[in-house]
Design a protein around this motif. Structure first.
Motif, PDB file in Angstrom:
ATOM      1  N   PRO A 135     -40.207  11.118  30.542  1.00 13.60           N
ATOM      2  CA  PRO A 135     -39.270   9.918  30.985  1.00 13.60           C
ATOM      3  C   PRO A 135     -37.960  10.530  30.719  1.00 13.60           C
ATOM      4  CG  PRO A 135     -40.796   9.686  28.968  1.00 13.60           C
ATOM      5  CD  PRO A 135     -40.738  11.040  29.004  1.00 13.60           C
ATOM      6  N   VAL A 136     -37.176   9.098  32.071  1.00 10.70           N
ATOM      7  CA  VAL A 136     -35.734   9.729  31.610  1.00 10.70           C
ATOM      8  C   VAL A 136     -34.987   8.625  30.710  1.00 10.70           C
ATOM      9  CG1 VAL A 136     -33.646   9.568  33.365  1.00 10.70           C
ATOM     10  CG2 VAL A 136     -35.582  11.047  33.760  1.00 10.70           C
ATOM     11  N   THR A 137     -33.965   8.565  30.238  1.00 12.30           N
ATOM     12  CA  THR A 137     -33.463   7.629  29.701  1.00 12.30           C
ATOM     13  C   THR A 137     -31.925   7.700  29.821  1.00 12.30           C
ATOM     14  OG1 THR A 137     -33.557   9.013  27.628  1.00 12.30           O
ATOM     15  CG2 THR A 137     -35.028   7.002  27.403  1.00 12.30           C
ATOM     16  N   CYS A 138     -30.999   6.764  30.091  1.00 12.49           N
ATOM     17  CA  CYS A 138     -29.555   6.427  29.630  1.00 12.49           C
ATOM     18  C   CYS A 138     -29.079   6.483  28.363  1.00 12.49           C
ATOM     19  CB  CYS A 138     -29.101   6.321  31.117  1.00 12.49           C
ATOM     20  SG  CYS A 138     -29.513   6.474  32.108  1.00 12.49           S
ATOM     21  N   LYS A 139     -27.246   7.097  28.096  1.00 11.30           N
ATOM     22  CA  LYS A 139     -26.977   6.330  27.263  1.00 11.30           C
ATOM     23  C   LYS A 139     -25.746   6.008  27.651  1.00 11.30           C
ATOM     24  CE  LYS A 139     -26.142   7.268  22.673  1.00 11.30           C
ATOM     25  NZ  LYS A 139     -24.268   7.732  22.452  1.00 11.30           N
ATOM     26  N   ILE A 140     -25.581   4.399  27.374  1.00  5.10           N
ATOM     27  CA  ILE A 140     -24.391   4.153  27.945  1.00  5.10           C
ATOM     28  C   ILE A 140     -22.940   3.600  27.208  1.00  5.10           C
ATOM     29  CG2 ILE A 140     -24.954   3.478  30.022  1.00  5.10           C
ATOM     30  CD1 ILE A 140     -25.317   0.636  29.360  1.00  5.10           C
ATOM     31  N   ARG A 141     -22.045   3.585  27.534  1.00 14.72           N
ATOM     32  CA  ARG A 141     -20.837   2.172  26.849  1.00 14.72           C
ATOM     33  C   ARG A 141     -20.816   1.294  27.457  1.00 14.72           C
ATOM     34  NH1 ARG A 141     -16.512   4.314  23.253  1.00 14.72           N
ATOM     35  NH2 ARG A 141     -17.721   6.146  22.127  1.00 14.72           N
ATOM     36  N   SER A 142     -19.826   0.492  26.732  1.00 11.36           N
ATOM     37  CA  SER A 142     -20.031  -1.062  27.682  1.00 11.36           C
ATOM     38  C   SER A 142     -19.312  -0.581  28.871  1.00 11.36           C
ATOM     39  CB  SER A 142     -19.283  -1.889  27.030  1.00 11.36           C
ATOM     40  OG  SER A 142     -18.358  -1.282  25.619  1.00 11.36           O
ATOM     41  N   GLY A 143     -17.957   0.185  29.126  1.00 12.06           N
ATOM     42  CA  GLY A 143     -17.620   0.348  30.466  1.00 12.06           C
ATOM     43  C   GLY A 143     -16.183   1.240  29.988  1.00 12.06           C
ATOM     44  N   PHE A 144     -15.818   1.340  31.231  1.00 17.30           N
ATOM     45  CA  PHE A 144     -14.564   3.492  31.244  1.00 17.30           C
ATOM     46  C   PHE A 144     -13.373   1.528  29.668  1.00 17.30           C
ATOM     47  CE2 PHE A 144     -11.184   6.038  32.853  1.00 17.30           C
ATOM     48  CZ  PHE A 144     -12.083   7.214  32.111  1.00 17.30           C
ATOM     49  N   ASP A 145     -12.230   1.585  31.115  1.00 14.80           N
ATOM     50  CA  ASP A 145     -10.805   1.022  30.115  1.00 14.80           C
ATOM     51  C   ASP A 145     -11.046  -0.077  30.045  1.00 14.80           C
ATOM     52  OD1 ASP A 145     -11.328   0.475  33.139  1.00 14.80           O
ATOM     53  OD2 ASP A 145      -9.214   1.926  33.796  1.00 14.80           O
ATOM     54  N   SER A 146     -11.992  -0.858  30.371  1.00 16.97           N
ATOM     55  CA  SER A 146     -12.330  -2.577  30.305  1.00 16.97           C
ATOM     56  C   SER A 146     -14.029  -3.073  29.947  1.00 16.97           C
ATOM     57  CB  SER A 146     -11.868  -3.799  31.482  1.00 16.97           C
ATOM     58  OG  SER A 146     -11.777  -2.849  32.831  1.00 16.97           O
ATOM     59  N   VAL A 147     -14.320  -4.357  29.710  1.00 15.38           N
ATOM     60  CA  VAL A 147     -15.998  -3.958  29.811  1.00 15.38           C
ATOM     61  C   VAL A 147     -16.258  -4.299  31.148  1.00 15.38           C
ATOM     62  CG1 VAL A 147     -17.758  -5.695  29.148  1.00 15.38           C
ATOM     63  CG2 VAL A 147     -15.903  -5.269  27.618  1.00 15.38           C
ATOM     64  N   ALA A 148     -17.327  -3.353  31.586  1.00 13.72           N
ATOM     65  CA  ALA A 148     -18.237  -3.309  33.353  1.00 13.72           C
ATOM     66  C   ALA A 148     -19.199  -4.317  32.919  1.00 13.72           C
ATOM     67  CB  ALA A 148     -18.679  -1.808  33.106  1.00 13.72           C
ATOM     68  N   ASP A 149     -19.522  -4.794  34.092  1.00 13.23           N
ATOM     69  CA  ASP A 149     -20.659  -5.414  34.208  1.00 13.23           C
ATOM     70  C   ASP A 149     -21.951  -4.449  34.221  1.00 13.23           C
ATOM     71  OD1 ASP A 149     -22.424  -6.965  35.271  1.00 13.23           O
ATOM     72  OD2 ASP A 149     -22.128  -7.799  36.919  1.00 13.23           O
TER      73      ASP A 149
END
Ligand SMILES: Cc1cc2nc3c(=O)[nH]c(=O)nc-3n(C[C@H](O)[C@H](O)[C@H](O)COP(=O)(O)O)c2cc1C
Length: 322
Positions: A135-149
């Motif tokens: 399984p491949v999983t991804c770890k994200i933040r909520s955006g770069f300089d502002s909240v992304a979609d």
């Protein structure tokens, strides 16, 4: 909890932490109940060039299985070509870093910079998923300089073949400041059908419970809350399993665990590196204990393995005598 076809003993994860989640740290967290532990992020480019130090980051031990390796990069072909190599020591999960805020990573277009380019995220996940069986999983933040979609990014990640998503709901610009906006984890959970793991500011078992309740996420991931505190995994699993909140090791028990951790560290890295790396772990384990500042200063001056262990044993006696 299940990630694709992988059965985990629980839904409590140790987060990847560069310079922290080495094999000894992961083994301690596993011992105290983490369902899955992740290596620190490993550069796919460095793996491509067979960099020795990088390859040492994925070393494991039979007591660790299952474990996850996290890779970072932004070239879909290099990431896919090196994915098998990242799994060569036996990892059961391959995680892709989409959150690292460090300039030397983000300025190369890697880590959190990927959040500016959802199409590239899709390409990376698709190529890496096709290259491996785990399984491949991804770890994200909520955006770069502002909240992304984040809902859209999560859907792209799922569509491209990932089996789970971890959300640390801070933007890159926030680094670790401010509070993690847990409503964004809820939003991601409502947008995809693959498991969603909530991360951010879990320092107590109750906070982990609140994360599940307020977001509906499937699992929790702990980073800073595990520093000097592998006990948090037992505390969370007992709370999740039967509402038990009684487990709270004494200072002496904590110091015994520290000694066990440092034995592993010395065995794995040798005394020279081990003694130096031990300092940060000691500081974390003894935080809040009697006269901890003076103890911290003393251990920073010690360069010998036996002296270091003796100092900790003396401190254990001192703490117990209070
Ligand atoms: C020292 C340190 C190193 C980190 N290294 C990584 C890393 O290699 N990969 C990653 O995805 N996140 C990394 N992170 C972020 C954590 O995994 C986690 O998302 C963040 O600390 C929020 O969780 P927490 O509030 O439980 O600490 C790191 C965090 C810290 C404090």
């Amino acid at each position: 909890m299940k990630i694709k076809n992988l059965d985990l003993k629980n839904n409590i994860f140790l987060a990847p932490m560069a310079g922290v989640t080495d094999l000894p740290f992961r083994l301690m967290c596993k011992k105290f109940g983490a369902g899955l532990a992740c290596t620190e992020m490993v550069s796919s480019k460095a793996m491509y060039y067979n960099d020795k130090k990088t390859m040492s980051l994925i070393e494991t031990h039979e007591n660790e299985a299952p474990f996850a390796v996290q890779i970072f990069g932004s070239d879909p072909d290099i990431m896919a070509q090196t994915a098998e190599k990242a799994l060569s020591t036996g990892a059961s999960v391959l995680d892709i870093n989409m959150g690292c805020p460090a300039p030397k990573v983000a300025n190369n277009g890697d880590g959190s910079a990927l959040l500016k380019n959802p199409q590239l995220i899709g390409e990376i996940v698709s190529k890496v998923s096709s290259a491996v069986d785990v399984p491949v999983t991804c770890k994200i933040r909520s955006g770069f300089d502002s909240v992304a979609d984040v809902a859209e990014i999560a859907r792209i990640i799922q569509q491209a073949g990932a089996s789970a998503i971890t959300v640390h709901p801070r933007t890159r610009d926030m680094y670790y400041s401010g509070t993690a906006d847990r409503s964004l984890i809820k939003l991601v959970k409502e947008s995809v059908s693959i498991p969603v793991i909530g991360n951010g500011d879990i320092f107590t078992a109750q906070s982990a419970m609140d994360m599940l309740a307020s977001t509906g996420c499937d699992g929790v991931m702990i980073a800073r809350g595990a520093q000097g505190n592998p006990f948090i995994f037992t505390q969370i699993s007992q709370l999740f399993a039967d509402g038990d909140i009684s487990y709270n090791p004494t200072d002496a028990e904590r110091l015994d665990t520290l000694l066990e951790h440092l034995e592993l560290l010395m065995d794995y890295k040798g005394a020279y590196v081990g003694v130096r790396e031990a300092r940060k772990h000691i500081a974390w384990y003894i935080k809040g204990m009697k006269a901890c500042a003076a103890m911290r200063e003393r251990v920073c001056r010690i360069e010998d393995r036996e002296q270091l262990f003796d100092e900790i044993k003396r401190y254990r006696e001192f703490v117990e005598a209070k």
